[in-house]
Design a protein around this motif. Sequence first.
Motif, short mmCIF file in Angstrom:
data_model
loop_
_atom_site.label_atom_id
_atom_site.label_comp_id
_atom_site.label_asym_id
_atom_site.label_seq_id
_atom_site.Cartn_x
_atom_site.Cartn_y
_atom_site.Cartn_z
N LEU A 46 3.10 -8.09 -14.23
CA LEU A 46 4.18 -7.42 -13.52
C LEU A 46 4.80 -6.41 -14.47
N SER A 47 4.91 -5.19 -14.00
CA SER A 47 5.47 -4.15 -14.84
C SER A 47 6.49 -3.37 -14.04
N GLY A 48 7.63 -3.14 -14.62
CA GLY A 48 8.67 -2.38 -13.94
C GLY A 48 8.51 -0.89 -14.12
N SER A 49 7.75 -0.49 -15.12
CA SER A 49 7.59 0.94 -15.37
C SER A 49 6.39 1.47 -14.62
N GLY A 50 6.53 2.63 -14.09
CA GLY A 50 5.44 3.25 -13.35
C GLY A 50 4.42 3.85 -14.29
N GLY A 51 3.16 3.53 -14.09
CA GLY A 51 2.11 4.07 -14.92
C GLY A 51 1.46 5.26 -14.22
N THR A 52 0.44 5.79 -14.86
CA THR A 52 -0.27 6.92 -14.25
C THR A 52 -1.31 6.38 -13.29
N TYR A 53 -1.49 7.12 -12.21
CA TYR A 53 -2.45 6.74 -11.18
C TYR A 53 -3.34 7.94 -10.95
N SER A 54 -4.62 7.74 -10.99
CA SER A 54 -5.55 8.85 -10.74
C SER A 54 -6.62 8.39 -9.77
N GLY A 55 -7.21 9.35 -9.10
CA GLY A 55 -8.29 9.05 -8.18
C GLY A 55 -7.82 8.96 -6.75
N PRO A 56 -8.73 8.60 -5.86
CA PRO A 56 -8.38 8.49 -4.44
C PRO A 56 -7.47 7.30 -4.20
N PRO A 57 -6.78 7.29 -3.06
CA PRO A 57 -5.91 6.15 -2.77
C PRO A 57 -6.72 4.87 -2.59
N ARG A 58 -6.15 3.79 -3.09
CA ARG A 58 -6.78 2.46 -2.99
C ARG A 58 -5.70 1.45 -2.62
N LEU A 59 -5.24 1.54 -1.39
CA LEU A 59 -4.18 0.66 -0.88
C LEU A 59 -4.81 -0.36 0.05
N VAL A 60 -4.68 -1.63 -0.30
CA VAL A 60 -5.22 -2.71 0.52
C VAL A 60 -4.04 -3.44 1.15
N ASP A 61 -3.96 -3.39 2.49
CA ASP A 61 -2.94 -4.13 3.23
C ASP A 61 -3.50 -5.49 3.61
N VAL A 62 -2.76 -6.53 3.30
CA VAL A 62 -3.16 -7.89 3.68
C VAL A 62 -2.39 -8.23 4.95
N LEU A 63 -3.12 -8.43 6.04
CA LEU A 63 -2.55 -8.67 7.36
C LEU A 63 -2.64 -10.16 7.71
N PRO A 64 -1.93 -10.58 8.74
CA PRO A 64 -2.05 -11.99 9.15
C PRO A 64 -3.47 -12.36 9.60
N GLU A 65 -4.21 -11.41 10.17
CA GLU A 65 -5.56 -11.71 10.67
C GLU A 65 -6.66 -10.98 9.92
N GLY A 66 -6.38 -10.34 8.82
CA GLY A 66 -7.43 -9.61 8.11
C GLY A 66 -6.83 -8.75 7.01
N GLN A 67 -7.56 -7.68 6.70
CA GLN A 67 -7.11 -6.77 5.67
C GLN A 67 -7.60 -5.35 6.00
N ILE A 79 -14.38 -4.64 2.03
CA ILE A 79 -13.29 -4.05 1.25
C ILE A 79 -13.73 -3.90 -0.21
N VAL A 80 -14.35 -4.94 -0.76
CA VAL A 80 -14.81 -4.89 -2.14
C VAL A 80 -15.87 -3.81 -2.32
N ALA A 81 -16.80 -3.71 -1.37
CA ALA A 81 -17.86 -2.68 -1.46
C ALA A 81 -17.27 -1.28 -1.38
N ARG A 82 -16.32 -1.07 -0.48
CA ARG A 82 -15.70 0.26 -0.37
C ARG A 82 -14.87 0.58 -1.59
N LEU A 83 -14.23 -0.42 -2.19
CA LEU A 83 -13.47 -0.18 -3.41
C LEU A 83 -14.38 0.20 -4.58
N ASN A 84 -15.59 -0.34 -4.60
CA ASN A 84 -16.55 0.06 -5.64
C ASN A 84 -16.84 1.55 -5.55
N ASP A 85 -16.89 2.09 -4.31
CA ASP A 85 -17.13 3.52 -4.14
C ASP A 85 -15.92 4.36 -4.52
#
Length: 126
Positions: A46-67, A79-85
């Motif tokens: 857990l880090s309170g300071s914002g770090g640098t972020y580069s590359g395409p967005p990689r936001l994974v939403d965890v839903l009640p019935e999936g992701q 999801i894992v396969a697409r994140l590898n790309d």
Amino acid sequence: MSFQFARTRPSRRPSLTPMIDVVFLLLVFFMLAARFGQDGALPLSLSGSGGTYSGPPRLVDVLPEGQRLNGQAGEVAEIVARLNDLTDRPDDTIVLRGVDGASLQRLVTLMSALEQAGFTHLVLVE
């Protein structure tokens, strides 16, 4: 001739020693049995300071019935396969966000799958 009854004996109080022994044996049993399951831990920094972020967005939403990855639903393996790309290195940042009503177990399962795939920098946001 006089008739006499046997002399009455004073009533004995029951001994509590066997009951106390049983209670202690049960206590020891449950204390030992509770530790047989191996607890798993996921490393999460857990880090309170914002770090640098580069590359395409990689936001994974965890839903009640999936992701969802960047708004597109899929199973954990997809999801894992697409994140590898979407990543260049295993330490690229992946942002995880739990949606209202999502179970903690679903989040932990996804984090375990990402860890097994080699991703090391997971960020959990609210």
